[in-house]
Design an enzyme around this catalytic site. Structure first.
Site, PDB file in Angstrom:
ATOM      1  N   CYS A   1       0.832  -1.202   0.000  1.00 49.57           N
ATOM      2  CA  CYS A   1       0.000   0.000   0.000  1.00 49.57           C
ATOM      3  C   CYS A   1       0.872   1.259   0.000  1.00 49.57           C
ATOM      4  CB  CYS A   1      -0.973  -0.047   1.183  1.00 49.57           C
ATOM      5  SG  CYS A   1      -2.355   1.092   1.016  1.00 49.57           S
TER       6      CYS A   1
ATOM      7  N   GLU B   1      -1.229  -8.750   4.908  1.00 50.85           N
ATOM      8  CA  GLU B   1      -1.252  -8.899   6.384  1.00 50.85           C
ATOM      9  C   GLU B   1      -2.672  -8.808   6.938  1.00 50.85           C
ATOM     10  OE1 GLU B   1      -0.673  -6.135   4.868  1.00 50.85           O
ATOM     11  OE2 GLU B   1      -1.200  -4.377   6.079  1.00 50.85           O
TER      12      GLU B   1
ATOM     13  N   HIS C   1      -3.468  -5.715   0.876  1.00 52.20           N
ATOM     14  CA  HIS C   1      -2.802  -5.929   2.168  1.00 52.20           C
ATOM     15  C   HIS C   1      -2.769  -7.404   2.547  1.00 52.20           C
ATOM     16  CE1 HIS C   1      -2.592  -1.719   3.772  1.00 52.20           C
ATOM     17  NE2 HIS C   1      -3.560  -1.525   2.888  1.00 52.20           N
TER      18      HIS C   1
END
Lengths: 220, 712
Positions: free
Chosen positions: A86, A197, A195
Site C-alpha cells: 500500500c 497482512e 494488504h
C-alpha cells in the site's frame, strides 16, 4: 529469516505487519525507525501501509527522502527482500525501486474492500507457494492505488514477468492492465496495493495473504 | 464592563454577577473568556447536568466512570469508550467539522492510556434532494475518511439517517473505543505541588476560538457561514504521532496526570486537571508554542487548535517525557507547574493576566429548566394496505434510511489494526483482541421519529435496539455511552424532549443492567428551519465471550430453518416496548448463539420482517421461502416495526434445542421458512405476498444511495 518493519511517523499498518510475521508466520521481527541507516542484519524488509509523514503531498513523496530509504535501497541492491504494501508500494515507486506511479483512484475516493487477485508470476520469492492463475482474496484500502506507467515500461514489465498480481474481475481503482502488484527486474522487491497482512488469518475474513507471506520463508 | 462584551461570549447577566462575586472585582478579558467557556453548555452542562445524574452507573461488568471517558473492565482489560458530537462545526464546515469530531473523541480515549481500536459514526442529514444537503453529506463523509483513515483507527460501524428536520443542523456523533490493561489506566488530574506541566502536540493557533462557547451554545441564525472561523482544522498525521507518543510517554511511568485539550482548549484542560486533583495550576503563556504572532492571551486560552495534550509529570523527570514527544517530531515544553493554592494563574511577560479559583471555573452554574409537553406532531403517514407488496418492499429497500450504506463505509478503512471480524453493514460490528478468546461488539442506534412522537419510549427503544443489535452477533450487552442531541433547552417543549429521553434511557438501562459510563450533550440544535428531531443516540458495547461463536446477518446454508423469535403486533404511531419481553428475547437469542446452534441472526427494525429477511438474503446472495400463518393483515405482518423480534437460522436438527431455550425464557418462537433458492418468496398459505429474485433486491439495496447522490 529475520524481518524488519519500517516505522515512518504516520505508518499505520506497521503493527499489523509486525503481528502477522510474529504471531502467524512465527518468525523473528523488529521495528525499524525511519532514521535508521543500517539494515544489514535483516533478510526481509517490509515497508508498511499508512500515511507516511501524513502524505499531505503526493503519497510517499516525503518518505523517499528519509534516511531509512537509503538503507532500503542498499538492502535491495545486495539482493535483500523488500515488500512494500500500500503506502509502502507508493514509497518504493517514489524511491525508484519500482517503476511507474500510483495515482488517485479512478472514482477519486478511498476504497476499503476485499478484492480478488490473480497470481501472474509464481516464480518469485513472494509467490513460490502459489500457482500461476490462482485467485487470492485480499483486501485493499487506499485512495491512490491506480497504477500507471508508460507503454514501454508496461511492455518491459510483461516481458520480464514483473507483474506479480492483477485484479481479477472488477478493477477497483483503474490501474493499467489491472495491475495490483509489481516486482523489480531481479524479483527481490515487490510492491502491492492489497494488504496480505490483513488476510493472514481466517478470523479476519480470508487467510489467502498467508500464501504470499509464507512464500518468503521458502526462499532461503 | 458593558453587558455586550460578556453576552457576546455567551454569558448571561446572572453569570456575570456570579463572576464578580467570585473574583470580587471586574474580570480581565482572559478571565472572562475562561469563565465563558468553562460554564458553557458544551463544557459545564449547566442546563442538562441535573438529569444526567439519573443514569445508572453499575451493571454486569465492573464500570469505570472516569474523568474524560468511561468504560468497563473485562478479564483485566479496561475497555474505554465514549461518543461525542460535532454537530454545529459540521454544519458550518462539513469536512473539517467532522474530521475534528473524529480527532477529538480519539484523544479522549488515548488520554486515558487506552489504545483506540475502533470508531463508529452516527450521522443525521437532511434528505439528499438539495445541493446543500448533498454537500454537507459528502463533506462529512470526506472529513471522517480523511481523518480516520490517516490516523489508523478502523471505522467499523455506525448509522446514517436522513430527515428534513436535520437539513439546517446535521448531526455528527462519533464514538471511539480503546483498550488497555486495567493497570495501565492514566488519570486526568494534576497533583504534587511543584510538579511541572508539559504542553505537547500541535502549536496553538487562532482556529476554533469560541467553538464550544459560541458555536455549540446557541441556535443557528441566518448567515451562519460567518461562524466558519470558529471551526477547528484537523491534522490526522499529528494526531497519529500524538497517539504513539502519548502511549509511549505513559510507559515511562513518570506521568501523574494527562488531559487532552478539546473544547475550550488550554482553559478547560488546565482548570479541570487542577480541580480534579484539588490543586492549583500556573501556566506561562510565553512558553506555549504558537502558530502565529501577536495572539492575545485570551485567544491562546480559548483556542481549540487540535492535537494538543497537557501533562503533569513528576518533578525532575520531565526530560523523559519531553524526549518521547520530540522523537515523534512533536512540540513539547514545560509551560507551568502545580500550585498548592487552588487557583488557575495565567502569566504573560511576567505579569499575572488571569487568576481564578479552579473549583469555581470547573463548577458551572446549575439551572432548573422549564419543560412542557409539546403538541403531538402531526403525522402524514398513509398506510396503503392493498398495495403490491413486491413494490412496497423494493421501495423500502431503496429508501436511503434502509438502503445499504456500503458506498459510505467502503470509504472508511474498517480493517486497519487487523481486528475487525464482523464488518460494517450488519447489526453491529465485532472486533477481536489479539491473544484473547473474547471480542467486543459495538453499535449505535436511535430513531429520531420515534423520539419525536414519544421521547420516553423512543429513547427506550434506542437502548433496546442497540442491545438487540449486539445480541444478534453473540455479544452480551455490557455498557452504554450516549450523545444527547436536542434543540434549544431554553424552549420548554424542547427541554421536555430532553428530560423525557434521559428518563427513558435511565429506566431502560436500569432494567437491562447497563451502566451509562460516558456521554455528551449537544443542545441548541436548531436553525431557522426548526429544531432537529430529538435524537438521543445510544452507543453500546457488548462482550462476545467466545469470538469463534460470533454470529452475522447473512443466511448461511440451504435447508436451514428460518425462525422468528418474538411475535408481531399491530402497532400505533410508534411501536410499544415491553422491556421484560425484550430482555427475554435477547437472553434466548444469546444463549442459542453461545451454544453454537445459530447460523445467522438479524434484528428486526425499520421496515419490519420483510426488510429483515431481504437483508439476510441480499447479504448472503441466497434466497428463502417463508410461509406466514399469522392472522395479522399483510401490511403490518410484513412491514410492521414491532420491537423485541429477531430472525435467525438454524440447521433443522437444532429446532428442538432452540424451542427448549425459547420455552425456558417464555419467548414466542416460530419456524417461518427455509433457506434456499435464488428468490425471496413470502407466502401466506398459497397466496404469494412477496416473490422477488435476490439479485433484484440486491441491486436496489446497494444502488439506491449512489443513484440518489448522482441525481441532480
Amino acid at each position: 529469516m529475520k524481518f524488519g518493519v519500517i516505522v515512518f511517523p504516520g505508518s499505520n499498518c506497521d503493527h499489523d505487519c509486525y503481528n502477522a510475521v510474529k504471531d502467524v508466520l512465527k518468525q523473528p521481527v523488529e521495528y525499524v525507525w525511519h532514521q535508521e541507516k543500517k539494515l544489514d542484519h535483516l533478510d526481509c524488509v517490509i515497508v508498511p501501509g499508512g500515511f507516511s509523514y501524513g502524505d499531505y503531498l503526493r503519497c510517499g513523496a516525503i518518505a523517499r527522502f528519509s534516511p531509512v530509504m537509503e538503507a532500503v535501497k542498499k538492502h535491495a541492491s545486495r539482493g535483500g527482500l523488500v515488500l512494500g504494501i500500500c503506502n509502502g508500494f507508493q514509497i518504493l515507486t517514489e524511491a525508484g525501486l519500482l517503476p511507474g506511479a500510483l495515482i488517485r483512484n479512478r472514482d477519486v475516493h478511498f476504497i476499503c474492500r476485499h478484492t480478488d487477485l490473480r497470481v501472474e508470476n509464481a516464480k518469485t520469492p513472494f509467490t513460490n507457494k502459489l500457482k500461476k492463475g490462482q485467485i487470492l482474496n485480499i483486501p485493499i484500502a487506499h485512495g491512490e492505488g491506480n497504477y500507471q506507467c508508460d507503454k514501454k515500461t508496461l511492455t518491459e514489465l510483461k516481458k520480464h514477468g514483473q507483474i506479480a498480481f492483477t485484479y481479477h474481475g472488477e478493477n477497483p481503482n483503474g490501474s493499467v492492465a489491472n495491475i495490483a502488484g509489481i516486482l523489480n527486474k531481479s524479483k527481490n522487491v515487490l510492491g502491492m496495493m492489497p494488504h496480505p497482512e490483513r488476510a493472514a488469518e481466517a478470523i479476519l475474513g480470508s487467510a489467502d495473504g498467508l500464501g504470499i507471506l509464507s512464500s518468503i520463508l521458502n526462499t532461503r | 464592563m458593558e453587558a455586550k462584551v460578556y453576552r457576546e461570549l455567551g454569558l448571561n447577566d446572572q453569570e456575570y454577577q456570579r463572576i464578580l462575586t467570585i473574583l470580587k472585582r471586574e474580570p480581565t478579558p482572559t478571565e472572562l473568556a475562561m469563565f465563558s467557556v468553562e460554564w458553557s453548555e458544551h463544557c459545564g452542562y449547566p442546563r442538562s447536568r441535573k438529569y444526567l445524574k439519573l443514569f445508572p452507573q453499575t451493571g454486569k461488568y465492573e464500570p469505570l466512570v472516569g474523568e474524560d471517558a468511561g468504560g468497563i473492565v473485562y478479564d483485566g482489560t479496561a475497555i474505554i469508550f465514549k461518543m461525542e458530537s460535532h454537530n454545529h462545526p459540521s454544519q458550518v464546515e462539513p469536512k473539517q467539522g467532522a474530521a475534528t469530531g473524529v480527532g477529538g473523541i480519539i484523544r479522549d480515549i488515548f488520554t486515558t492510556g487506552a489504545r483506540p481500536v475502533a470508531l463508529l459514526d452516527s450521522l443525521r442529514f437532511g434528505q439528499l434532494n438539495t445541493p446543500l444537503n448533498k454537500y454537507i453529506f459528502n463533506g462529512v463523509i470526506d472529513g471522517i475518511q480523511f481523518y480516520g483513515n490517516c490516523v489508523g483507527v478502523p471505522t467499523v460501524g455506525g448509522e446514517i439517517y436522513f430527515d428534513d428536520a436535520y437539513a439546517g443542523n446535521c448531526l455528527v456523533n462519533v464514538m471511539c473505543i480503546g483498550v488497555c490493561p486495567q493497570t495501565k489506566l492514566a488519570r486526568a488530574r494534576a497533583g504534587g505541588v511543584g510538579n511541572p506541566i508539559i504542553y505537547a502536540g500541535s502549536k496553538t493557533g487562532r482556529d476554533g476560538i469560541g467553538g464550544c462557547s459560541i458555536l455549540a451554545s446557541s441556535e443557528f441564525a441566518a448567515g451562519e457561514i460567518e461562524k466558519r472561523p470558529t471551526v477547528q482544522v484537523g491534522d490526522p498525521f499529528t494526531e497519529k504521532c500524538l497517539i504513539e507518543a502519548t502511549l509511549e510517554a505513559l510507559e515511562t511511568g513518570v506521568i501523574v496526570g494527562i488531559k487532552d485539550m478539546g473544547a475550550a482548549g488550554l482553559t478547560c484542560s488546565s482548570a479541570e486537571m487542577a480541580a480534579a486533583g484539588d490543586v492549583g495550576i500556573e501556566i506561562d503563556l510565553d512558553k506555549v508554542p504558537l502558530r502565529e504572532e501577536g495572539m492575545e492571551p485570551w485567544e491562546i486560552m480559548m483556542s481549540e487548535s487540535q492535537e494538543r495534550m497537557l501533562i503533569c509529570v513528576e518533578k525532575g523527570k520531565e526530560e523523559k517525557v519531553l524526549k518521547v514527544f520530540h522523537k515523534w517530531g512533536l512540540d513539547a515544553v514545560v509551560v507551568g507547574k502545580v500550585l498548592a493554592e487552588k487557583q488557575a494563574i495565567i502569566k504573560q511577560n511576567g505579569q499575572v493576566i488571569a487568576k481564578a479559583p479552579t473549583e469555581e471555573l470547573a463548577k458551572a452554574p446549575l439551572y432548573d429548566m422549564a419543560f412542557k409537553k409539546p403538541k403531538h406532531p402531526t403525522s402524514n403517514l398513509k398506510i396503503r394496505t392493498n398495495a403490491d407488496h413486491n413494490i412496497q418492499l423494493l421501495k423500502l429497500l431503496s429508501d436511503p434510511n434502509i438502503a445499504s450504506k456500503k458506498m459510505v463505509y467502503e470509504q472508511y478503512d474498517h480493517m486497519v489494526q487487523t481486528n475487525t471480524t464482523v464488518y460494517p453493514g450488519g447489526d453491529a460490528s465485532v472486533i477481536r483482541l489479539k491473544g484473547k478468546e473474547w471480542g467486543i461488539a459495538a453499535t449505535t442506534d436511535c430513531n429520531g421519529r420515534y423520539c419525536q412522537v414519544d421521547p420516553y419510549t423512543g429513547a427506550q427503544i434506542a437502548v433496546a435496539e442497540a442491545a438487540r443489535n449486539l445480541v444478534v452477533t453473540g455479544a452480551e450487552p455490557a455498557a452504554v455511552t450516549d450523545c444527547l442531541n436536542f434543540g434549544n433547552p431554553e424552549k420548554p417543549d424542547r427541554f421536555y424532549q430532553f428530560k423525557s429521553s434521559v428518563e427513558g434511557i435511565a429506566d431502560a438501562c436500569k432494567f437491562l443492567e447497563l451502566p451509562v459510563v460516558s456521554g455528551n450533550v449537544s443542545l441548541y440544535n436548531e436553525s431557522p428551519k426548526g429544531p432537529i428531531l430529538p435524537t438521543p443516540t445510544i452507543g453500546m458495547i457488548g462482550i462476545i465471550k467466545d469470538i469463534n461463536k460470533r454470529c452475522s446477518v447473512p443466511f448461511k446454508d440451504n435447508g436451514d430453518l428460518v425462525v422468528l423469535l418474538g411475535h408481531t403486533r399491530v402497532e400505533g404511531e410508534i411501536p410499544e416496548l415491553d422491556l421484560d419481553l425484550e430482555r427475554r428475547v435477547q437472553l434466548a437469542c444469546l444463549e442459542a448463539i453461545q451454544i453454537g446452534m445459530v447460523k445467522s441472526a438479524h434484528d428486526l427494525s425499520e421496515g419490519g420482517l420483510a426488510v429483515a429477511l431481504a437483508e439476510c438474503a441480499i447479504l448472503a446472495g441466497k434466497g428463502a421461502v417463508i410461509n406466514l400463518a399469522d392472522p395479522l393483515k399483510d401490511a403490518p405482518l410484513l412491514f410492521g416495526e414491532t420491537q423485541s423480534r429477531i430472525v435467525l437460522t438454524i440447521a433443522p436438527d437444532k429446532i428442538f434445542s432452540l424451542s427448549d431455550i425459547a420455552m425456558l425464557y417464555q419467548v414466542p418462537c416460530s419456524i417461518i421458512g427455509k433457506v434456499g433458492g435464488q428468490k425471496l418468496t413470502v407466502l401466506r398459505g398459497k397466496k404469494k405476498l412477496i416473490d422477488l429474485p435476490v439479485a433484484k433486491l440486491k441491486a436496489r439495496y446497494f444502488n439506491a444511495l449512489p443513484e440518489l447522490l448522482r441525481k441532480r
